[in-house]
Design a protein around this motif. Structure first.
Motif, PDB file in Angstrom:
ATOM      1  N   SER A  36      35.778  12.595  63.846  1.00  0.00           N
ATOM      2  CA  SER A  36      36.648  13.064  63.134  1.00  0.00           C
ATOM      3  C   SER A  36      36.003  12.605  61.674  1.00  0.00           C
ATOM      4  N   ALA A  37      36.848  12.352  60.937  1.00  0.00           N
ATOM      5  CA  ALA A  37      36.202  11.148  59.724  1.00  0.00           C
ATOM      6  C   ALA A  37      36.293   9.781  60.126  1.00  0.00           C
ATOM      7  N   GLU A  38      37.594   9.869  61.537  1.00  0.00           N
ATOM      8  CA  GLU A  38      38.299   8.427  61.105  1.00  0.00           C
ATOM      9  C   GLU A  38      37.380   7.990  62.531  1.00  0.00           C
ATOM     10  N   GLU A  39      36.846   8.819  63.376  1.00  0.00           N
ATOM     11  CA  GLU A  39      35.886   8.308  64.238  1.00  0.00           C
ATOM     12  C   GLU A  39      34.426   7.891  63.628  1.00  0.00           C
ATOM     13  N   PHE A  40      34.277   8.395  62.453  1.00  0.00           N
ATOM     14  CA  PHE A  40      33.474   7.907  62.026  1.00  0.00           C
ATOM     15  C   PHE A  40      33.672   6.624  60.936  1.00  0.00           C
ATOM     16  N   LEU A  41      34.782   6.253  60.388  1.00  0.00           N
ATOM     17  CA  LEU A  41      35.349   5.151  59.480  1.00  0.00           C
ATOM     18  C   LEU A  41      35.324   4.651  60.569  1.00  0.00           C
ATOM     19  N   HIS A  42      35.555   3.993  61.820  1.00  0.00           N
ATOM     20  CA  HIS A  42      35.137   3.368  62.757  1.00  0.00           C
ATOM     21  C   HIS A  42      34.001   2.688  63.360  1.00  0.00           C
ATOM     22  N   GLU A  43      32.907   3.754  63.641  1.00  0.00           N
ATOM     23  CA  GLU A  43      31.741   3.295  64.411  1.00  0.00           C
ATOM     24  C   GLU A  43      31.174   3.809  63.475  1.00  0.00           C
ATOM     25  N   GLN A  44      30.978   4.046  62.338  1.00  0.00           N
ATOM     26  CA  GLN A  44      29.586   3.844  61.136  1.00  0.00           C
ATOM     27  C   GLN A  44      30.083   3.534  60.119  1.00  0.00           C
ATOM     28  N   LEU A  45      31.070   3.696  59.035  1.00  0.00           N
ATOM     29  CA  LEU A  45      31.212   3.282  57.786  1.00  0.00           C
ATOM     30  C   LEU A  45      31.017   1.615  58.160  1.00  0.00           C
ATOM     31  N   LEU A  46      32.325   1.608  58.193  1.00  0.00           N
ATOM     32  CA  LEU A  46      33.397   0.099  58.274  1.00  0.00           C
ATOM     33  C   LEU A  46      31.970  -0.817  59.030  1.00  0.00           C
ATOM     34  N   PRO A  47      31.272  -0.722  60.029  1.00  0.00           N
ATOM     35  CA  PRO A  47      30.484  -1.475  60.562  1.00  0.00           C
ATOM     36  C   PRO A  47      29.483  -1.492  59.891  1.00  0.00           C
ATOM     37  N   THR A  48      28.675  -0.407  59.676  1.00  0.00           N
ATOM     38  CA  THR A  48      27.164  -0.651  58.068  1.00  0.00           C
ATOM     39  C   THR A  48      27.927  -0.871  56.869  1.00  0.00           C
ATOM     40  N   TYR A  49      29.313  -1.066  56.367  1.00  0.00           N
ATOM     41  CA  TYR A  49      29.445  -0.955  54.784  1.00  0.00           C
ATOM     42  C   TYR A  49      30.381  -2.570  54.720  1.00  0.00           C
ATOM     43  N   VAL A  50      29.743  -3.410  55.056  1.00  0.00           N
ATOM     44  CA  VAL A  50      30.908  -5.071  54.891  1.00  0.00           C
ATOM     45  C   VAL A  50      30.851  -5.449  54.083  1.00  0.00           C
ATOM     46  N   ARG A  51      31.768  -5.396  53.259  1.00  0.00           N
ATOM     47  CA  ARG A  51      33.007  -6.603  52.263  1.00  0.00           C
ATOM     48  C   ARG A  51      33.924  -7.228  52.645  1.00  0.00           C
TER      49      ARG A  51
END
Length: 146
Positions: A36-51
């Protein structure tokens, strides 16, 4: 020093690709990494796109899922990532340049979809309320013969 770039490193190499399917057989789509998009957000996007989200230069809402624009953009990021991760040559670069940098800049913009929110509290956004155009200005193109 090696930096973990997430699951892009799991893209199959050209030599590891499956042989071509026999004529008439459809090739199965690659298995998704995230469900899901939520799983992607928590597992991939936010851990690698840190601001640094300080509320002035960047904003985020802890209840991001109440923002339709955020849902659409995160869904788009997830789907693009699932497709581009299979390109072991330039997939990660294309994903960051054409997708992550663009959508995350919009999402984190202080005037973006989270403009009323802060890291502690969600506030419903004000939705645009357009008037309907006069009848006939925008005909339904599905009903126009080709």
């Amino acid at each position: 020093m090696t930096i973990d770039i997430g699951r892009f490193s799991e893209a199959p190499s050209p030599s590891a690709e499956e042989p071509a399917s026999p004529a008439g057989e459809e090739k199965k789509p690659p298995k998704l990494v995230y469900g899901s998009a939520e799983e992607f957000l928590h597992e991939q996007l936010l851990p690698t796109y840190v601001r640094d989200v300080d509320g002035r230069a960047a904003k985020w809402c802890i209840e991001w899922y109440f923002h339709p624009e955020a849902i659409s953009r995160i869904e788009a990021l997830w789907r693009a990532w699932e497709h581009l991760r299979l390109d072991g040559a330039t997939g990660i670069s294309v994903w960051f340049k054409d997708h992550a940098d663009h959508h995350m800049s919009v999402l984190l913009d202080p005037r973006g979809p989270f403009y009323k929110c802060d890291m502690q509290k969600h506030r419903d956004p004000e939705h645009l309320e357009p008037k309907k155009a006069p009848a006939g200005w925008f005909p339904d193109v599905r009903t126009i013969p080709v």
